[in-house]
Write a protein that holds these residues in place. Structure first.
Motif, PDB file in Angstrom:
ATOM      1  N   THR A 189       0.861  -1.180   0.000  1.00 23.78           N
ATOM      2  CA  THR A 189       0.000   0.000   0.000  1.00 23.78           C
ATOM      3  C   THR A 189       0.897   1.229   0.000  1.00 23.78           C
ATOM      4  OG1 THR A 189      -1.826  -1.087   1.177  1.00 23.78           O
ATOM      5  CG2 THR A 189      -1.768   1.321   1.216  1.00 23.78           C
ATOM      6  N   THR A 190       0.737   2.048  -1.006  1.00 21.75           N
ATOM      7  CA  THR A 190       1.493   3.293  -1.090  1.00 21.75           C
ATOM      8  C   THR A 190       0.515   4.460  -1.124  1.00 21.75           C
ATOM      9  OG1 THR A 190       1.570   3.098  -3.507  1.00 21.75           O
ATOM     10  CG2 THR A 190       3.454   2.263  -2.284  1.00 21.75           C
ATOM     11  N   HIS A 191       1.041   5.647  -0.935  1.00 21.27           N
ATOM     12  CA  HIS A 191       0.200   6.837  -0.941  1.00 21.27           C
ATOM     13  C   HIS A 191       0.635   7.744  -2.084  1.00 21.27           C
ATOM     14  CE1 HIS A 191      -1.927   6.022   2.854  1.00 21.27           C
ATOM     15  NE2 HIS A 191      -0.806   5.373   3.156  1.00 21.27           N
ATOM     16  N   ILE A 192      -0.281   7.955  -3.015  1.00 22.03           N
ATOM     17  CA  ILE A 192      -0.007   8.706  -4.240  1.00 22.03           C
ATOM     18  C   ILE A 192      -0.569  10.116  -4.104  1.00 22.03           C
ATOM     19  CG2 ILE A 192      -0.171   8.738  -6.747  1.00 22.03           C
ATOM     20  CD1 ILE A 192       1.201   6.253  -5.672  1.00 22.03           C
ATOM     21  N   SER A 193       0.251  11.080  -4.391  1.00 19.19           N
ATOM     22  CA  SER A 193      -0.173  12.479  -4.340  1.00 19.19           C
ATOM     23  C   SER A 193       0.286  13.178  -5.614  1.00 19.19           C
ATOM     24  CB  SER A 193       0.418  13.177  -3.108  1.00 19.19           C
ATOM     25  OG  SER A 193       1.832  13.096  -3.134  1.00 19.19           O
ATOM     26  N   PRO A 194      -0.244  14.346  -5.898  1.00 22.09           N
ATOM     27  CA  PRO A 194       0.261  15.112  -7.029  1.00 22.09           C
ATOM     28  C   PRO A 194       1.750  15.403  -6.846  1.00 22.09           C
ATOM     29  CG  PRO A 194      -1.802  16.048  -6.211  1.00 22.09           C
ATOM     30  CD  PRO A 194      -1.359  15.023  -5.217  1.00 22.09           C
ATOM     31  N   PRO A 195       2.491  15.604  -7.943  1.00 26.03           N
ATOM     32  CA  PRO A 195       3.905  15.972  -7.799  1.00 26.03           C
ATOM     33  C   PRO A 195       4.063  17.163  -6.859  1.00 26.03           C
ATOM     34  CG  PRO A 195       3.382  15.529 -10.104  1.00 26.03           C
ATOM     35  CD  PRO A 195       2.085  15.507  -9.356  1.00 26.03           C
ATOM     36  N   ASN A 196       5.091  17.115  -6.051  1.00 28.30           N
ATOM     37  CA  ASN A 196       5.297  18.151  -5.034  1.00 28.30           C
ATOM     38  C   ASN A 196       5.267  19.551  -5.634  1.00 28.30           C
ATOM     39  OD1 ASN A 196       5.561  16.332  -2.938  1.00 28.30           O
ATOM     40  ND2 ASN A 196       7.782  16.170  -3.133  1.00 28.30           N
ATOM     41  N   ILE A 210       2.757  -1.626 -12.845  1.00 28.92           N
ATOM     42  CA  ILE A 210       2.445  -0.820 -11.654  1.00 28.92           C
ATOM     43  C   ILE A 210       3.206   0.500 -11.593  1.00 28.92           C
ATOM     44  CG2 ILE A 210       2.677  -0.763  -9.136  1.00 28.92           C
ATOM     45  CD1 ILE A 210       0.158  -2.111 -10.064  1.00 28.92           C
ATOM     46  N   PRO A 211       4.522   0.544 -11.886  1.00 25.65           N
ATOM     47  CA  PRO A 211       5.216   1.851 -11.810  1.00 25.65           C
ATOM     48  C   PRO A 211       4.603   2.912 -12.712  1.00 25.65           C
ATOM     49  CG  PRO A 211       6.808   0.063 -11.883  1.00 25.65           C
ATOM     50  CD  PRO A 211       5.464  -0.558 -12.166  1.00 25.65           C
ATOM     51  N   ASN A 212       4.231   2.539 -13.932  1.00 22.93           N
ATOM     52  CA  ASN A 212       3.603   3.491 -14.853  1.00 22.93           C
ATOM     53  C   ASN A 212       2.232   3.905 -14.343  1.00 22.93           C
ATOM     54  OD1 ASN A 212       2.912   5.037 -17.105  1.00 22.93           O
ATOM     55  ND2 ASN A 212       2.376   3.255 -18.351  1.00 22.93           N
ATOM     56  N   LEU A 213       1.492   2.937 -13.778  1.00 25.80           N
ATOM     57  CA  LEU A 213       0.165   3.233 -13.255  1.00 25.80           C
ATOM     58  C   LEU A 213       0.243   4.250 -12.116  1.00 25.80           C
ATOM     59  CD1 LEU A 213      -2.676   2.111 -14.015  1.00 25.80           C
ATOM     60  CD2 LEU A 213      -2.480   0.591 -12.054  1.00 25.80           C
ATOM     61  N   LYS A 214       1.233   4.076 -11.239  1.00 26.16           N
ATOM     62  CA  LYS A 214       1.411   5.003 -10.123  1.00 26.16           C
ATOM     63  C   LYS A 214       1.833   6.396 -10.604  1.00 26.16           C
ATOM     64  CE  LYS A 214       2.947   1.681  -6.594  1.00 26.16           C
ATOM     65  NZ  LYS A 214       4.118   1.297  -5.761  1.00 26.16           N
ATOM     66  N   GLN A 215       2.799   6.428 -11.523  1.00 25.02           N
ATOM     67  CA  GLN A 215       3.314   7.710 -11.987  1.00 25.02           C
ATOM     68  C   GLN A 215       2.237   8.506 -12.712  1.00 25.02           C
ATOM     69  OE1 GLN A 215       4.134   8.974 -15.267  1.00 25.02           O
ATOM     70  NE2 GLN A 215       5.093  10.814 -14.407  1.00 25.02           N
ATOM     71  N   SER A 216       1.465   7.838 -13.545  1.00 24.37           N
ATOM     72  CA  SER A 216       0.401   8.534 -14.270  1.00 24.37           C
ATOM     73  C   SER A 216      -0.726   8.951 -13.335  1.00 24.37           C
ATOM     74  CB  SER A 216      -0.139   7.657 -15.410  1.00 24.37           C
ATOM     75  OG  SER A 216      -0.675   6.451 -14.910  1.00 24.37           O
ATOM     76  N   LEU A 217      -0.961   8.161 -12.272  1.00 17.41           N
ATOM     77  CA  LEU A 217      -1.971   8.547 -11.287  1.00 17.41           C
ATOM     78  C   LEU A 217      -1.539   9.814 -10.557  1.00 17.41           C
ATOM     79  CD1 LEU A 217      -4.556   8.061  -9.692  1.00 17.41           C
ATOM     80  CD2 LEU A 217      -3.294   6.477  -8.225  1.00 17.41           C
ATOM     81  N   MET A 251     -11.134   8.838 -14.573  1.00 21.47           N
ATOM     82  CA  MET A 251     -10.660   7.536 -15.024  1.00 21.47           C
ATOM     83  C   MET A 251     -10.128   7.604 -16.451  1.00 21.47           C
ATOM     84  SD  MET A 251     -10.822   5.257 -12.607  1.00 21.47           S
ATOM     85  CE  MET A 251     -10.669   3.737 -13.559  1.00 21.47           C
ATOM     86  N   LYS A 252     -10.801   8.333 -17.320  1.00 20.97           N
ATOM     87  CA  LYS A 252     -10.352   8.418 -18.713  1.00 20.97           C
ATOM     88  C   LYS A 252      -9.042   9.194 -18.830  1.00 20.97           C
ATOM     89  CE  LYS A 252     -14.807   7.761 -20.985  1.00 20.97           C
ATOM     90  NZ  LYS A 252     -15.858   8.322 -21.879  1.00 20.97           N
ATOM     91  N   TYR A 253      -8.875  10.206 -18.002  1.00 23.29           N
ATOM     92  CA  TYR A 253      -7.616  10.948 -18.030  1.00 23.29           C
ATOM     93  C   TYR A 253      -6.476  10.050 -17.551  1.00 23.29           C
ATOM     94  CZ  TYR A 253      -4.522  14.990 -17.906  1.00 23.29           C
ATOM     95  OH  TYR A 253      -3.496  15.872 -18.154  1.00 23.29           O
ATOM     96  N   TRP A 254      -6.697   9.355 -16.434  1.00 24.39           N
ATOM     97  CA  TRP A 254      -5.683   8.437 -15.895  1.00 24.39           C
ATOM     98  C   TRP A 254      -5.354   7.353 -16.916  1.00 24.39           C
ATOM     99  CZ3 TRP A 254      -6.860   4.367 -11.560  1.00 24.39           C
ATOM    100  CH2 TRP A 254      -5.658   3.763 -11.159  1.00 24.39           C
ATOM    101  N   MET A 255      -6.387   6.795 -17.550  1.00 19.43           N
ATOM    102  CA  MET A 255      -6.200   5.752 -18.546  1.00 19.43           C
ATOM    103  C   MET A 255      -5.365   6.263 -19.716  1.00 19.43           C
ATOM    104  SD  MET A 255      -7.581   5.286 -21.858  1.00 19.43           S
ATOM    105  CE  MET A 255      -9.131   6.149 -21.730  1.00 19.43           C
ATOM    106  N   SER A 256      -5.745   7.425 -20.250  1.00 22.10           N
ATOM    107  CA  SER A 256      -5.053   7.959 -21.421  1.00 22.10           C
ATOM    108  C   SER A 256      -3.591   8.263 -21.120  1.00 22.10           C
ATOM    109  CB  SER A 256      -5.753   9.232 -21.911  1.00 22.10           C
ATOM    110  OG  SER A 256      -7.082   8.967 -22.294  1.00 22.10           O
TER     111      SER A 256
END
Length: 466
Positions: free
Chosen positions: A12-19, A62-69, A184-189
């Motif tokens: 479990t990690t915590h994803i936030s917008p870039p600092n 997963i790394p790409n999914l996290k970074q794009s999120l 969801m569509k933005y994250w997907m794209s």
């Protein structure tokens, strides 16, 4: 039938917008947001085919999914923030604190559940989907009595060699189905564009937050919802228990079956205007559901003048009489409830689908032609009438949202489920996943009633065959 075996949590990690990309921001709730304070959470699961191993999944996907999120949350930052509930009489609000707030992102592996069983259209215990659905934690309460709750959590579960589930739980207070689908569509794209594919993808337009202050309460509508929220012990009412002894299934209506319904409606109705796929398929589903519930009910209504009620939602974006329209990309809730009422004798009669279709058309036409802001103070009374009726029915999702129009680089979803239909008598409506312009209908009922519904639908479809 899939077994009730929870997946194994990997991380479990915590994803936030870039600092530093999003300043700390407070967003007030509008009168469109306030009703959702006392209603169930929004829950959904997307299924994707994936033939690789867990190691490949963790290394390549997963790394790409996290970074794009993270980048997506830069623009959809309320989903990384919190719902703040101060002590009465201060109103709740949404808040994002840069450097502090984040979205909990969990990765898990399942080996005890058959992926194909889980995503099947056939009947299954509703509890099996909760194994791939994240749990929104209970509110944190400060010594001063301030409740704080995350607005969204995400769980990604791999079924090695078979598929991936992306489960999402969020508070509906933050945004409606239009907002969630936009996210969801933005994250997907963005995920697909970062996957190294030699394709040029256009990202969806960015969400707009700044027009929230334009949405003025037309008559203390929010105050009434807040009063009800406070009287129901605040935050405890934004979650719900999983019902027992209930199954869910997905029913499909093909393009040809829908066209048959439309043709029958045109022949039978005095209204010669074209009828939409959504309206005619919803009318057919509503009639089939009420027939199921009435036949199985232990308390039969004898009065022919009993009313049955269906709640639909109309998107108010670009439809409010403000100096500047609320844009389609507005982040938040912007839906007006409309109650469709049909007499028992008409809805359950031989021409019940006709009566239901005409009633839905009339209600939508009335809402679109009226000044929605002027009618807003009466929405609460209409919804209370719906709540107090027998078998109140509502709609979750809509084919026009394009829930299957998402690709994280794995291809489009092989199945999507709106999980929260299991509470509140909702029916899920999605476009057909095969792109044939049909519809998918999600229903959650007791097993005996679900079987009866399936028979009524099958008989009804044959009735309208050309």
């Amino acid at each position: 039938m899939a077994h009730l075996q929870p997946p194994i949590i990997i991380e479990t990690t915590h994803i936030s917008p870039p600092n530093g990309t999003v300043p700390s921001t407070t967003l007030p709730l509008t009168f469109f947001d306030a009703p959702w304070l006392t209603l169930p959470l929004a829950e959904s699961v997307f299924f994707f085919s994936y033939q690789n191993s867990t190691d490949c999944f963790l290394k390549d996907f997963i790394p790409n999914l996290k970074q794009s999120l993270s980048v997506t949350l830069q623009h959809f930052f309320p989903y990384a923030g919190k719902l703040i509930i101060p002590p009465r009489p201060e109103p709740p609000y949404l808040c994002y604190n840069d450097g502090k707030d984040s979205l909990a992102f969990t990765v898990a592996e399942s080996s005890g559940i058959d992926f194909n069983d889980l995503k099947a259209d056939s009947a299954k215990d509703i509890r099996v989907l909760h194994g791939v659905l994240p749990k929104l934690p209970p509110p944190h309460v400060s010594p001063k009595g301030i409740q704080t709750r995350p607005t969204m959590v995400i769980l990604v579960t791999i079924f090695p060699g078979a598929g991936i589930c992306i489960g999402n739980t969020s508070t509906h207070v933050a945004g409606d189905g239009v907002t969630f689908t936009h996210f969801m569509k933005y994250w997907m794209s963005l995920t697909k564009s970062n996957s190294g594919e030699r394709t040029t993808l256009l990202l969806p337009p960015l969400p707009i937050h700044g027009c929230r202050n334009m949405i003025k309460d037309p008559g203390e509508v929010a105050a009434g919802h807040l009063e009800r929220f406070w009287s129901q012990n605040s935050g405890k009412n934004i979650s719900h228990a999983t019902p027992k002894n209930m199954d869910r299934a997905t029913f499909k209506m093909s393009r040809q079956q829908i066209d048959n319904l439309k043709h029958w409606f045109t022949e039978q109705s005095e209204n010669q205007s074209p009828v939409s796929t959504f309206v005619v398929s919803l009318a057919f589903t509503w009639v089939s559901l009420i027939k199921t519930l009435v036949e199985e009910s232990e308390i039969e209504a004898k009065e022919e003048d009993e009313d049955f009620h269906l709640m639909i939602n109309v998107d108010c974006r670009n439809r409010l009489n403000y100096a500047e329209p609320i844009p389609q990309t507005y982040f938040g809730n912007c839906m007006a409830p409309g109650i469709v009422s049909v007499k028992r004798r008409d809805l359950l009669g031989d021409r019940g689908v006709l009566a239901a279709t005409n009633a839905i058309i009339a209600r939508i036409k009335d809402m679109l032609s009226s000044d929605l802001l002027k009618t807003a103070p009466g929405w609460g009374q209409e919804v209370r009438k719906w709540v107090m009726s027998r078998f109140p029915t509502s709609v979750a999702g809509a084919p026009k949202l394009g829930m299957y129009d998402m690709d994280f680089g794995l291809g489009k979803p092989c199945k999507m489920e709106i999980v929260h239909i299991e509470t509140g008598g909702s029916v899920a409506f999605l476009e057909s996943r095969d792109g044939s312009n049909g519809v998918e209908i999600g229903i959650a009922l007791e097993m005996k009633k679900l079987d009866a519904f399936a028979m009524i639908v099958q008989h009804g479809i044959k009735k309208f065959e050309m």
